[in-house]
Design a protein around this motif. Structure first.
Motif, mmCIF file in Angstrom:
data_model
loop_
_atom_site.group_PDB
_atom_site.id
_atom_site.type_symbol
_atom_site.label_atom_id
_atom_site.label_comp_id
_atom_site.label_asym_id
_atom_site.label_seq_id
_atom_site.Cartn_x
_atom_site.Cartn_y
_atom_site.Cartn_z
ATOM 1 N N ASP A 1 -3.171 -6.118 5.782
ATOM 2 C CA ASP A 1 -4.224 -5.948 4.773
ATOM 3 C C ASP A 1 -4.929 -4.604 4.838
ATOM 4 N N LYS A 2 -4.689 -3.787 5.850
ATOM 5 C CA LYS A 2 -5.280 -2.447 5.885
ATOM 6 C C LYS A 2 -4.319 -1.384 5.357
ATOM 7 N N LEU A 3 -3.145 -1.801 4.913
ATOM 8 C CA LEU A 3 -2.181 -0.861 4.350
ATOM 9 C C LEU A 3 -2.522 -0.548 2.901
ATOM 10 N N PHE A 4 -2.036 0.594 2.419
ATOM 11 C CA PHE A 4 -2.083 0.889 0.995
ATOM 12 C C PHE A 4 -0.887 0.172 0.385
ATOM 13 N N GLN A 5 -1.111 -0.991 -0.157
ATOM 14 C CA GLN A 5 -0.015 -1.885 -0.514
ATOM 15 C C GLN A 5 0.896 -1.364 -1.620
ATOM 16 N N PRO A 6 0.421 -0.552 -2.575
ATOM 17 C CA PRO A 6 1.370 0.000 -3.557
ATOM 18 C C PRO A 6 2.432 0.896 -2.931
ATOM 19 N N ASN A 7 2.132 1.518 -1.790
ATOM 20 C CA ASN A 7 3.113 2.319 -1.073
ATOM 21 C C ASN A 7 2.708 2.353 0.393
ATOM 22 N N VAL A 8 3.427 1.618 1.209
ATOM 23 C CA VAL A 8 3.006 1.423 2.597
ATOM 24 C C VAL A 8 3.126 2.695 3.424
ATOM 25 N N LEU A 9 3.770 3.736 2.888
ATOM 26 C CA LEU A 9 3.896 4.988 3.630
ATOM 27 C C LEU A 9 2.677 5.887 3.476
ATOM 28 N N GLU A 10 1.834 5.612 2.484
ATOM 29 C CA GLU A 10 0.706 6.499 2.208
ATOM 30 C C GLU A 10 -0.581 5.983 2.826
ATOM 31 N N PRO A 11 -1.535 6.883 3.078
ATOM 32 C CA PRO A 11 -2.794 6.458 3.703
ATOM 33 C C PRO A 11 -3.621 5.579 2.783
ATOM 34 N N ASN A 12 -4.315 4.632 3.384
ATOM 35 C CA ASN A 12 -5.247 3.772 2.660
ATOM 36 C C ASN A 12 -6.636 4.340 2.877
#
Length: 468
Positions: A268-279
C-alpha cells in the motif's frame, strides 16, 4: 440496443453544439492542428450533455482511422488522456515552474493524432465538462453509459458526415474495458438491423483494461509475487489459506485475512499505477479495505498532488508533481471560455468525479461473455498492458484472453523500437477475427503516459496491419 436506435432516429435532426478552437491559454501560438469542442445531448430529452474534444489526424484526416477514446473511471475526464497520454498537447513542467507556476502547454511529438483522428468524450454527466439538465441525468450505470455513448457516436457522425467512411475504432483504457465491449456489440447489432447511419467499425483498442472483477483483482497478488514484491512464504501461505481467492473473504477465515493484511503492508505504500516509480504522497494514505473494489481503479489524487515547487527541485522526480497543472489550467475561466464550455454548467473541474463514482451503478461484473461473442465478428482487436501496473495487472489480462480459446496465430515474441525491446506480443485468431496482445515494457496503468514513443509505434504499426 433498441433505446439507442430509437433515440438516434428521433433526435437525428438536432444540431449539435460545436466550435473550432484556434488558441488556448498556455500555448503561445495558433494551434498547429484542428481542435473542435462541443456538446451532444443524449437521453430521452437530451438531459445528458456530453462534452467532447475532437482532434483531426495530423496526417490525412480524410482517410486515417477515427477513434472514439474513453478515459477510465468511471467519471474520469477525457482531458486527462488528451494532455497526459495520447493528445497533441501536454504540460511543460519546467516552463510552467519558471513562469511562476502558470501552466504552459507544449506539443507532444508522440501524439496518437499523428496517425488518427480522435474524439475524446467526457462520459458520463458530471464528468469533466459534461453535465445533466436534471438530477436523473446523473444516475448512471455501466449499461446506461454504453447506451449513451452509442447514441453519442451516431449523432456525432450525423453532424460530421465527412468522417462517415473512415475506419472506426472504439478505444480507451482502464475502466473503459467494461464499457467498450458493450458499445462494440451495440454498434454491430445496430448495423445488422439496418440502423442509420451504418458504422464502419473495424475493431477496438483496450489499454490495461478492467474486464472481469474476479480475474483482474485476484491477479494483483500473483503479479506482486512475480515482480518480487511478496516473499515466497507469504505468497504460498496466502494462496493456500485463501484458496487462491482474495476478494470478499469470509471473515471467519482468520488465516487468509492475516495474510492479506501482510500483503497490504507490502503494497500500500507503492505508487500502484507504476510500481517502479516513487510514491510521493504528502497526505497519509487512506486505510485500504481488504475487499478491493472498483473505485480503487482511480486513485484519489488529492492524496498525491503536492504543493507546486517554485522550480524543479533536486532529488527524486515524482510524476505526481506534474499533475497539479491540469487542475489549475482546466479551472481557469479563460481556458473554459477558449474551450467554449457553457458557463455555470459545472462548479469545479476535477480529474475524476468521486461523487459520481459513489452513486454509480456498477452493474456489469464481467465483459468476458461479450468478448467471446465478438470473436465471431471478424473485427480487429488490440489489447496492451503496461507491465508495471498493479491496478489492473497484465497477469489478469493474459488470463482472460487465454480463456477466449482462440487459436495462437503468432507466438510470444519481443517487439522493438529503435532496436530495443519495447515489450512482448502475441497474436490470436478466430477465422477473420484477430486479437493482438502486447505488453509495454516499463509502462504503468496508462501506458502512453509512461512510454509515449513506444506506444505510438505500437498503434501506428497495428493500424497499418503490420507486425508490431
Amino acid at each position: 440496443m433498441w433505446s439507442c436506435v430509437i433515440i438516434v432516429l428521433f433526435f437525428s435532426y438536432l444540431v449539435t453544439s460545436q466550435s473550432i478552437v484556434e488558441y488556448l491559454p498556455g500555448y503561445p501560438d495558433k494551434l498547429p492542428f484542428t481542435l473542435e469542442t462541443g456538446y451532444i445531448g443524449v437521453g430521452e430529452q437530451e438531459e445528458v450533455q456530453l462534452f467532447y474534444y475532437f482532434i483531426e489526424s495530423e496526417r490525412n484526416p480524410a482517410t486515417d482511422p477515427l477513434l472514439l477514446w474513453l478515459t477510465g473511471g468511471p467519471g474520469c475526464s477525457a482531458l486527462w488522456s488528451l494532455t497526459y497520454e495520447i493528445g497533441p498537447l501536454y504540460f511543460d513542467y519546467t516552463a510552467s515552474a519558471t513562469r511562476g507556476n502558470k501552466p504552459t502547454l507544449t506539443l507532444n511529438p508522440y501524439s496518437w493524432t499523428k496517425v488518427a483522428s480522435i474524439i475524446f468524450v467526457d462520459e458520463t454527466a458530471g464528468t469533466g465538462f459534461s453535465y445533466g439538465t436534471n438530477e436523473q441525468a446523473y444516475n448512471v450505470s455501466d449499461t446506461l453509459a454504453a447506451e449513451e455513448l452509442c447514441t453519442f457516436l451516431r449523432k456525432w457522425l450525423i453532424s460530421h458526415p465527412h468522417f462517415m467512411n473512415n475506419p472506426l475504432y472504439i478505444a480507451g483504457d482502464s475502466y473503459s474495458g467494461i464499457i467498450i465491449p458493450q458499445i462494440v456489440q451495440k454498434i454491430l447489432n445496430g448495423n445488422e438491423i439496418g440502423t442509420t447511419p451504418p458504422l464502419i467499425l473495424k475493431g477496438y483498442i483496450l489499454g490495461n483494461p478492467f474486464a472481469d472483477e474476479n480475474i483482474d483483482f485476484n491477479s494483483r497478488v500473483e503479479f506482486a509475487y512475480r515482480v518480487n514484491l511478496l516473499s515466497d512464504e507469504l505468497y504460498v501461505a496466502a494462496k493456500e489459506d485463501c484458496h487462491g481467492w482474495y476478494l470478499y473473504v469470509d471473515p471467519s477465515n482468520e488465516a487468509c485475512i492475516s495474510d492479506l493484511r501482510a500483503i497490504n503492508d507490502c503494497l500500500d505504500k507503492l505508487f500502484q499505477p507504476n510500481v517502479l516509480e516513487p510514491n510521493c504522497a504528502t497526505v497519509s494514505p487512506k486505510p485500504k479495505d481488504l475487499n478491493w473494489d472498483r473505485r480503487q481503479l482511480t486513485m484519489d489524487l488529492t492524496d498525491y498532488i503536492r504543493p507546486i515547487p517554485r522550480a524543479r527541485e533536486p532529488g527524486p522526480w515524482c510524476r505526481q508533481d506534474d499533475y497539479v497543472y491540469i487542475y489549475i489550467w482546466a479551472n481557469d475561466k479563460s481556458v473554459q471560455d477558449a474551450l467554449h464550455v457553457r458557463p455555470g454548467t459545472i462548479k469545479t473541474w476535477s480529474r475524476c468525479n468521486k461523487t459520481l463514482q459513489d452513486d454509480y451503478d456498477y452493474n456489469v461484473v464481467s465483459t468476458l461473455e461479450i468478448h467471446r461473442n465478438l470473436t465471431a465478428s471478424g473485427r480487429r482487436v488490440l489489447i496492451y498492458s503496461g507491465d508495471q501496473d498493479l491496478i489492473v495487472p497484465y497477469v489478469g489480462t493474459e488470463t482472460w484472453i487465454n480463456s477466449l480459446n482462440l487459436t495462437v496465430d503468432d507466438v510470444w515474441t519481443p517487439w522493438f523500437v529503435d532496436g530495443q525491446v519495447a515489450g512482448y506480443t502475441q497474436k490470436f485468431r478466430n477465422n477473420t477475427y484477430t486479437l493482438t496482445y502486447a505488453t509495454v515494457k516499463g509502462a504503468g496503468h496508462t501506458a502512453p503516459e509512461y512510454k509515449p514513443k513506444e506506444s505510438l509505434a505500437m498503434l501506428t504499426r497495428w493500424l497499418a496491419y503490420y507486425h508490431l
